[in-house]
Design a protein around this motif. Structure first.
Motif, PDB file in Angstrom:
ATOM      1  N   LEU A   1       0.814  -1.211   0.000  1.00 15.11           N
ATOM      2  CA  LEU A   1       0.000   0.000   0.000  1.00 15.11           C
ATOM      3  C   LEU A   1       0.853   1.269   0.000  1.00 15.11           C
ATOM      4  O   LEU A   1       0.569   2.218  -0.739  1.00 15.11           O
TER       5      LEU A   1
ATOM      6  N   ILE B   1     -11.260   6.180   0.960  1.00  8.26           N
ATOM      7  CA  ILE B   1     -11.303   4.911   1.680  1.00  8.26           C
ATOM      8  C   ILE B   1     -12.751   4.625   2.061  1.00  8.26           C
ATOM      9  O   ILE B   1     -13.387   5.408   2.779  1.00  8.26           O
TER      10      ILE B   1
ATOM     11  N   ILE C   1      -9.790   2.768  -2.205  1.00  2.00           N
ATOM     12  CA  ILE C   1      -9.496   1.675  -1.273  1.00  2.00           C
ATOM     13  C   ILE C   1     -10.800   1.250  -0.609  1.00  2.00           C
ATOM     14  O   ILE C   1     -11.593   2.100  -0.180  1.00  2.00           O
TER      15      ILE C   1
ATOM     16  N   THR D   1     -12.474  -1.214   2.558  1.00  2.00           N
ATOM     17  CA  THR D   1     -12.209  -2.003   3.765  1.00  2.00           C
ATOM     18  C   THR D   1     -13.526  -2.625   4.201  1.00  2.00           C
ATOM     19  O   THR D   1     -14.543  -1.927   4.283  1.00  2.00           O
TER      20      THR D   1
ATOM     21  N   HIS E   1      -8.279   0.194  -6.410  1.00  2.00           N
ATOM     22  CA  HIS E   1      -6.825   0.019  -6.464  1.00  2.00           C
ATOM     23  C   HIS E   1      -6.293  -0.865  -5.348  1.00  2.00           C
ATOM     24  O   HIS E   1      -5.227  -1.481  -5.503  1.00  2.00           O
ATOM     25  N   PHE E   2      -7.026  -0.937  -4.233  1.00  2.00           N
ATOM     26  CA  PHE E   2      -6.536  -1.718  -3.095  1.00  2.00           C
ATOM     27  C   PHE E   2      -7.723  -2.043  -2.203  1.00  2.00           C
ATOM     28  O   PHE E   2      -8.651  -1.240  -2.060  1.00  2.00           O
ATOM     29  N   SER E   3      -7.703  -3.234  -1.628  1.00  2.00           N
ATOM     30  CA  SER E   3      -8.812  -3.679  -0.785  1.00  2.00           C
ATOM     31  C   SER E   3      -8.257  -4.391   0.446  1.00  2.00           C
ATOM     32  O   SER E   3      -7.237  -5.083   0.367  1.00  2.00           O
TER      33      SER E   3
END
Length: 423
Positions: A52, A64, A161, A163, A229-231
């Motif tokens: 990250l 986020i 992102i 969560t 892009h990110f999880s």
């Protein structure tokens, strides 16, 4: 046999006949000894993505997505670690989006409970509104004919992102992952298509099913369409402790966590039960009757036709008062009539999916509800039978059905999903 039912912030102690009762709880998985360290390792050694800290530049903007107050997501534990990996990004370039879906916004006290006061005070935190079109961006359509309206903060960010926490979901298969994009940060029109009568009626739109599930597949298409892009996803136990964490490429992360959760949270049975006692996993999941349909749905997977479901859910927030759930329930005088109305061509109203699932359950079994946050008249108006005592009601239903009647208890409600092996 004494059983402790999750109820609000506490437990209800009930006794059921030893020789006629099966208690089903999630296979207990111990919490990680150092949750923060495990999260940090996942962020630095992700699945299918760069670490990250390397992924995000100091000159980029970051959005986020986090769960709202109706989910027991340990954001208070996860976010400080995640934001620590983004220490090189100026605070004003980061926005934390509360993925409310079509739920009400969370107030400051709830945000502090969810995220911690230091984060609420330091960062910009925005409650998503599915109804504020000025705050949404239109991104075209994905199959099958789903218009994609998403939160503008998410769409405009350089880095997106998610969560979430993964558990079986009663029509999307599993929570977490792409659900933090849609319906979590989706516009009302997107959610209405994802939850319409056609989608909900699919036999594949059920607990633990992702492949061939039209709702889950559409949600994945939306997440891929906007680009995440990110999880970060976690699994938790009944004590709300993190048992597993994975980070990186959103679909790889979600598949990994869903596979782990399925082994601990779903169990096959060879035959259905006459009486099923369930909950909605206590606070925060049992805040209202709308959410409690999940606990009823878990019980419905293994109740015999003509049997009984006895549910304990505090419903401190009522039906709730926001949304159209209550108005739709009041529109007809029986579950059968509600189902006919909802499935009529052209009918599509906010919250009708919960009423549709409730009515489908009531085609199968009688439903009794203990809910201290609702008056008996309010429970009856929701087409359910109000009760004061779970234990006596369950015993009465066993006696009504006969000496061979069997009972299944789900003390943690939809954190444990039974299913019939033949199905």
């Amino acid at each position: 046999m004494n059983v402790q039912l999750a109820y609000g912030r506490g437990r209800l102690s009930v006794d059921f006949p030893d020789d006629r009762t099966t208690v089903l709880e999630p296979s207990y998985v111990a919490g990680l000894p150092d949750e923060a360290a495990a999260i940090r390792r996942a962020l630095r050694a992700p699945l299918g993505a760069p670490p990250l800290a390397e992924l995000v530049g100091s000159d980029q903007t970051v959005a986020i997505s986090v769960c709202d107050i109706t989910r027991p997501m340990p954001s208070r534990t996860l976010l400080p670690v995640l934001l620590g990996e983004l220490a090189h990004v100026p605070d004003e370039r980061i926005v934390i989006l509360i993925a409310t879906g079509t739920h009400r916004p969370n107030d400051r006290d709830e945000l502090v409970e969810m995220l911690g006061e230091p984060i609420v005070d330091r960062y910009r935190v925005v409650n998503h509104s599915a109804f504020d079109e000025a705050g949404l961006a239109y991104l075209g359509e994905v199959e099958p004919r789903v218009p994609v309206w998403l939160n503008r903060h998410l769409v405009d960010a350089d880095v997106r992102i998610t969560t979430g926490f993964v558990e079986p979901h009663f029509f999307a298969g599993f929570s977490g992952g792409p659900k933090l994009v849609a319906p979590g940060l989706a516009g009302f029109r997107t959610t209405m298509r994802l939850h319409d009568a056609e989608m909900i009626a699919s036999p594949r739109a059920t607990w633990g099913v992702t492949e061939g599930n039209p709702i889950h597949e559409a949600i994945r298409r939306i997440a891929a369409h906007v680009g995440v892009h990110f999880s970060v996803d976690v699994a938790i136990n009944r004590d709300r402790q993190i048992t597993s964490v994975a980070a990186g490429e959103i679909f790889a992360v979600h598949r990994a966590l869903a596979e782990r959760v399925k082994h601990s949270a779903m169990q096959a049975f060879a035959a259905p039960f006459d009486v099923v006692v369930t909950t909605n996993s206590g606070y925060p999941l049992d805040q209202n009757l709308y959410q409690t349909i999940k606990g009823l749905s878990a019980a419905a997977q293994v109740v015999k036709p003509g049997g009984a479901i006895v549910c304990a859910a505090e419903c401190a927030d009522g039906l709730p008062s926001h949304g159209e759930y209550g108005a739709i329930l009041a529109a007809r005088d029986s579950p059968e009539a509600l189902l006919e109305m909802i499935c009529a061509p052209g009918h599509n109203r906010h919250d009708q999916w919960e009423v549709q699932i409730q009515a489908q359950i009531q085609q199968r079994a009688r439903v009794f509800l203990k809910a201290d946050g609702l008056s008996p008249d309010a429970v009856r108006a929701a087409h359910l039978t109000p009760i004061e005592d779970v234990e006596s009601t369950a015993r009465e239903q066993l006696e009504r059905i006969g000496p061979a009647a069997r009972l299944c208890a789900l003390p943690e409600g939809p954190q444990t999903i039974p299913y019939l092996a033949a199905e």
